[in-house]
Design a protein around this motif. Sequence first.
Motif, PDB file in Angstrom:
ATOM      1  N   TYR A  21       0.832  -1.202   0.000  1.00 50.98           N
ATOM      2  CA  TYR A  21       0.000   0.000   0.000  1.00 50.98           C
ATOM      3  C   TYR A  21       0.869   1.256   0.000  1.00 50.98           C
ATOM      4  CZ  TYR A  21      -2.859   3.791   1.758  1.00 50.98           C
ATOM      5  OH  TYR A  21      -3.475   5.005   1.913  1.00 50.98           O
ATOM      6  N   LEU A  22       1.868   1.284   0.861  1.00 53.27           N
ATOM      7  CA  LEU A  22       2.704   2.477   0.984  1.00 53.27           C
ATOM      8  C   LEU A  22       3.472   2.787  -0.293  1.00 53.27           C
ATOM      9  CD1 LEU A  22       3.996   2.081   4.633  1.00 53.27           C
ATOM     10  CD2 LEU A  22       2.221   3.631   3.784  1.00 53.27           C
ATOM     11  N   PRO A  26       2.328   8.313  -3.474  1.00 50.19           N
ATOM     12  CA  PRO A  26       3.279   9.137  -4.206  1.00 50.19           C
ATOM     13  C   PRO A  26       4.661   9.312  -3.556  1.00 50.19           C
ATOM     14  CG  PRO A  26       1.380  10.443  -3.486  1.00 50.19           C
ATOM     15  CD  PRO A  26       1.128   9.033  -3.095  1.00 50.19           C
ATOM     16  N   THR A  27       4.782   9.298  -2.246  1.00 52.10           N
ATOM     17  CA  THR A  27       6.074   9.534  -1.593  1.00 52.10           C
ATOM     18  C   THR A  27       6.796   8.221  -1.359  1.00 52.10           C
ATOM     19  OG1 THR A  27       5.131  11.446  -0.504  1.00 52.10           O
ATOM     20  CG2 THR A  27       7.179  10.598   0.399  1.00 52.10           C
ATOM     21  N   HIS A  28       8.032   8.126  -1.853  1.00 54.75           N
ATOM     22  CA  HIS A  28       8.801   6.889  -1.715  1.00 54.75           C
ATOM     23  C   HIS A  28      10.134   7.073  -1.018  1.00 54.75           C
ATOM     24  CE1 HIS A  28       6.160   5.613  -5.166  1.00 54.75           C
ATOM     25  NE2 HIS A  28       5.895   4.756  -4.235  1.00 54.75           N
ATOM     26  N   ALA A  37       4.888   3.127   7.792  1.00 53.93           N
ATOM     27  CA  ALA A  37       4.653   1.709   8.107  1.00 53.93           C
ATOM     28  C   ALA A  37       4.438   1.514   9.602  1.00 53.93           C
ATOM     29  CB  ALA A  37       5.813   0.855   7.622  1.00 53.93           C
ATOM     30  N   THR A  38       5.198   2.232  10.416  1.00 51.31           N
ATOM     31  CA  THR A  38       5.049   2.050  11.863  1.00 51.31           C
ATOM     32  C   THR A  38       3.685   2.518  12.355  1.00 51.31           C
ATOM     33  OG1 THR A  38       6.124   4.166  12.342  1.00 51.31           O
ATOM     34  CG2 THR A  38       7.525   2.199  12.341  1.00 51.31           C
ATOM     35  N   GLN A  39       3.008   3.367  11.583  1.00 50.60           N
ATOM     36  CA  GLN A  39       1.661   3.786  11.962  1.00 50.60           C
ATOM     37  C   GLN A  39       0.653   2.648  11.810  1.00 50.60           C
ATOM     38  OE1 GLN A  39       0.655   7.291   9.743  1.00 50.60           O
ATOM     39  NE2 GLN A  39       2.137   8.563  10.824  1.00 50.60           N
ATOM     40  N   ALA A 114      -8.841  -0.717   6.299  1.00 50.76           N
ATOM     41  CA  ALA A 114      -7.667  -0.229   7.022  1.00 50.76           C
ATOM     42  C   ALA A 114      -7.115   1.034   6.393  1.00 50.76           C
ATOM     43  CB  ALA A 114      -6.589  -1.309   7.062  1.00 50.76           C
ATOM     44  N   PHE A 115      -7.119   1.081   5.093  1.00 50.89           N
ATOM     45  CA  PHE A 115      -6.552   2.214   4.365  1.00 50.89           C
ATOM     46  C   PHE A 115      -7.617   3.224   3.969  1.00 50.89           C
ATOM     47  CE2 PHE A 115      -3.593  -1.353   3.006  1.00 50.89           C
ATOM     48  CZ  PHE A 115      -2.668  -1.089   3.997  1.00 50.89           C
ATOM     49  N   ASP A 116      -8.830   3.052   4.498  1.00 52.54           N
ATOM     50  CA  ASP A 116      -9.954   3.949   4.209  1.00 52.54           C
ATOM     51  C   ASP A 116     -10.245   4.076   2.725  1.00 52.54           C
ATOM     52  OD1 ASP A 116      -9.006   6.022   6.923  1.00 52.54           O
ATOM     53  OD2 ASP A 116     -10.641   4.581   6.871  1.00 52.54           O
TER      54      ASP A 116
END
Length: 118
Positions: A21-22, A26-28, A37-39, A114-116
């Motif tokens: 998902y992450l 857009p931000t990598h 990820a820790t969130q 989870a990701f809304d």
Amino acid sequence: MNPIVLAYIGDAVFEVLVRQYLISQPTHKPHHLHRQATQFVSAKAQRMLLEKWQPHLTEQEADIVRRGRNAKSGSMPKNADPADYQQATALECLIGHLYYNKRIDRLRELMAIAFDES
């Protein structure tokens, strides 16, 4: 299958799904990816996610969650609240159960919540 074993594989599957998902965002930048990820993967975040999922679970899934929550893992991590850790184990157990039963579409439905994205 033993709930702790399901949680073991569920932890790995959850981590991969979060990372997928992450990287679709857009931000990598590595630091940003890790922070994001820790969130999702902390015991507290997983407890909160399980609370979000509760109204959407089937009776069978809720039973798997109960089994996972009540399973004795043998040790608690030093940096996690025991109640959060139990709930996180329950979430991972459910993910492991869905993964092993090839319920990938259901797993995707829950991850969309989870990701809304539902």
